[in-house]
Design a protein around this motif. Structure first.
Motif, mmCIF file in Angstrom:
data_model
loop_
_atom_site.group_PDB
_atom_site.id
_atom_site.type_symbol
_atom_site.label_atom_id
_atom_site.label_comp_id
_atom_site.label_asym_id
_atom_site.label_seq_id
_atom_site.Cartn_x
_atom_site.Cartn_y
_atom_site.Cartn_z
ATOM 1 N N ASP A 18 -8.184 5.496 -0.851
ATOM 2 C CA ASP A 18 -6.887 5.201 -1.453
ATOM 3 C C ASP A 18 -6.143 6.510 -1.704
ATOM 4 O O ASP A 18 -6.550 7.311 -2.546
ATOM 5 N N HIS A 40 -2.855 6.152 -8.127
ATOM 6 C CA HIS A 40 -3.434 5.615 -6.899
ATOM 7 C C HIS A 40 -2.562 4.467 -6.396
ATOM 8 O O HIS A 40 -1.743 3.925 -7.133
ATOM 9 N N THR A 60 0.811 -1.207 0.000
ATOM 10 C CA THR A 60 0.000 0.000 0.000
ATOM 11 C C THR A 60 0.847 1.261 0.000
ATOM 12 O O THR A 60 0.316 2.357 -0.120
#
Length: 239
Positions: free
Chosen positions: A98, A90, A21
């Motif tokens: 996000d 993103h 992430t």
């Protein structure tokens, strides 16, 4: 504390999720400021969830974060010279939570162009945009991107030739750049067709030669804070 295989697996999974992430990917491009174009439509090549960085600016992956350029985009985006090309990055998806890229992954952003027939090879690229560190605001380009939910608009030069182009977007995350090989490169390419331009002759560069691992803007310890930043690579094309 009892350490079981299960707890070890969970810790490893959490660490993996944190790493993934922290990464970023180009999700869409548009010629009208839209951020809702279908994901990957004009991106070449587009691999869903392929958001891991390139570590070596001499790697073949450095071109468009791909092993090869044999697959074209699903469509080619038409745009008029002088208008803005909007690109959107993103982490993993386009949902509101996000947040583009981790706050720790701070660094510059770039946009390059190359005639489509070059396939991105050799001396075919010219830079049309760069944004590094602003000492007045103490913000990096990645900070601005996060504030804009991954959206960046870049003007297509008017003094170029009409025709089809590859557009190469790039973010460099410098949080681990204090050692050689620590900088994280996030390149992606899209396909556009430019109309309404006048002829021009920008100086061209080989993308495999624009950076070296020891350049001041690539090998830099930003964890201590910076007062200025030397942007790496060629200058922005200015007719």
């Amino acid at each position: 504390m009892l350490f079981t295989h299960t707890s070890g697996y969970l810790l490893a999974l959490v660490a993996y999720i944190r790493v993934v992430t922290a990464h970023t990917n180009l999700f869409s491009v548009s010629s009208d400021g839209s951020t809702t174009n279908p994901t990957g439509l004009y991106i070449r090549p587009y691999y869903q969830h392929h958001n891991s960085p390139v570590r070596d600016p001499k790697s073949p992956l450095f071109l468009c974060r791909s092993e090869g350029m044999t697959t074209g985009a699903a469509k080619i985006l038409p745009i008029v010279a002088g208008n803005d090309l909007t690109v959107v990055w993103h982490h993993n998806n386009v949902s509101p939570p996000d947040d583009t890229i981790s706050p720790s992954h701070r660094g510059p952003c770039f946009v390059y162009m190359a005639p489509m027939e070059s396939n991105g090879q050799g001396y075919s690229w010219f830079k049309i945009y760069e944004q590094g560190y602003d000492p007045a605001t103490k913000l990096w380009c990645t900070d601005v991107l996060r504030e804009n939910h991954g959206k960046l608009s870049v003007k297509i030069p008017t003094q170029i030739n009409n025709g089809e182009y590859l557009v190469r977007t790039e973010i460099i995350a410098l949080h681990d750049a204090g050692t050689i090989g620590g900088a994280q490169f996030y390149p992606n390419c899209a396909q556009i067709t430019v109309t309404g331009a006048t002829s021009g002759s920008p100086e061209l560069y080989d993308i495999s030669e624009v950076y070296n691992a020891t350049d001041p803007g690539i090998l830099i310890n930003v964890r201590r804070g910076v007062s200025s930043y030397k942007i790496p690579g060629p200058p922005v094309y200015s007719p």
